[in-house]
Motif scaffolding. Structure first.
Motif, PDB file in Angstrom:
ATOM      1  N   LYS A 170      -7.222   2.965  11.912  1.00  0.00           N
ATOM      2  CA  LYS A 170      -8.366   2.094  12.181  1.00  0.00           C
ATOM      3  C   LYS A 170      -7.986   0.952  13.118  1.00  0.00           C
TER       4      LYS A 170
ATOM      5  N   GLU B  47       0.524   6.630   2.699  1.00  0.00           N
ATOM      6  CA  GLU B  47      -0.633   7.355   3.227  1.00  0.00           C
ATOM      7  C   GLU B  47      -1.769   6.390   3.561  1.00  0.00           C
ATOM      8  N   GLN B  48      -1.972   5.369   2.731  1.00  0.00           N
ATOM      9  CA  GLN B  48      -3.014   4.389   3.018  1.00  0.00           C
ATOM     10  C   GLN B  48      -2.619   3.502   4.192  1.00  0.00           C
ATOM     11  N   GLN B  49      -1.323   3.220   4.339  1.00  0.00           N
ATOM     12  CA  GLN B  49      -0.863   2.467   5.502  1.00  0.00           C
ATOM     13  C   GLN B  49      -1.215   3.213   6.782  1.00  0.00           C
TER      14      GLN B  49
ATOM     15  N   ARG C 125      -3.656   5.350   7.242  1.00  0.00           N
ATOM     16  CA  ARG C 125      -5.103   5.275   7.478  1.00  0.00           C
ATOM     17  C   ARG C 125      -5.511   3.910   8.028  1.00  0.00           C
ATOM     18  N   VAL C 126      -4.885   2.855   7.530  1.00  0.00           N
ATOM     19  CA  VAL C 126      -5.163   1.516   8.060  1.00  0.00           C
ATOM     20  C   VAL C 126      -4.755   1.449   9.525  1.00  0.00           C
TER      21      VAL C 126
ATOM     22  N   LEU D 117       0.839  -1.200   0.000  1.00  0.00           N
ATOM     23  CA  LEU D 117       0.000   0.000   0.000  1.00  0.00           C
ATOM     24  C   LEU D 117       0.874   1.250   0.000  1.00  0.00           C
TER      25      LEU D 117
ATOM     26  N   TYR E  99      -0.243  13.994  10.863  1.00  0.00           N
ATOM     27  CA  TYR E  99      -1.630  13.907  10.419  1.00  0.00           C
ATOM     28  C   TYR E  99      -2.487  14.459  11.524  1.00  0.00           C
TER      29      TYR E  99
END
Length: 132
Positions: free
Chosen positions: A44, A36-38, A40-41, A33, A97
């Motif tokens: 969560k 940036e997607q890492q 976001r994961v 990934l 972030y």
């Protein structure tokens, strides 16, 4: 009797698949990934109010600190003499972030230092911020 043996073998195979194969596949998918997607994961996945995740690529990596599942600090590090040494200049100045990159308050800086101390107590390879 053969039916019971086949069922036992199938259950055993599923257990092995769940314990060994699926986590390796998930790690490979996570590594592919974009960073940036890492992040976001990880937001969560964060458990509790303070969460650390070390994303390592050999002798380099990033220690990610997630606070309240909504603020993230990233500490880039290199491995030197068995220690993870932060390579960022002034890593506690701004949050990475949210995108506005707000500054850390003095209380937040103290909280990060105390959480890093707790993190280091649990780890065999210690993380160190560079002294300015």
């Amino acid at each position: 009797m053969n039916d019971k043996l086949l069922i036992i073998i199938a259950v055993f195979a599923l257990i092995l698949l769940g314990i060994f194969v699926i986590p390796v596949f998930n790690r490979h998918s996570f590594d592919r990934l974009p960073f940036e997607q890492q992040v976001r994961v990880l937001m969560k996945q964060a458990k509790g109010l303070n969460y650390f995740k070390n994303v390592s690529y050999g002798t380099k990596g990033t220690l990610i600190y997630v606070k309240n599942k909504r603020k993230i600090l990233m500490f880039h590090w290199v491995l030197i003499d068995g220690k993870m040494l932060c390579t960022d200049n002034n890593p506690l100045s701004n949050w990475d972030y949210p995108e506005e990159k707000p500054s850390l308050t003095d209380d937040e800086v103290q909280l990060v230092h105390s959480q890093l101390d707790l993190y280091n107590k649990k780890q065999t390879v210690k993380f160190y911020l560079q002294d300015n």
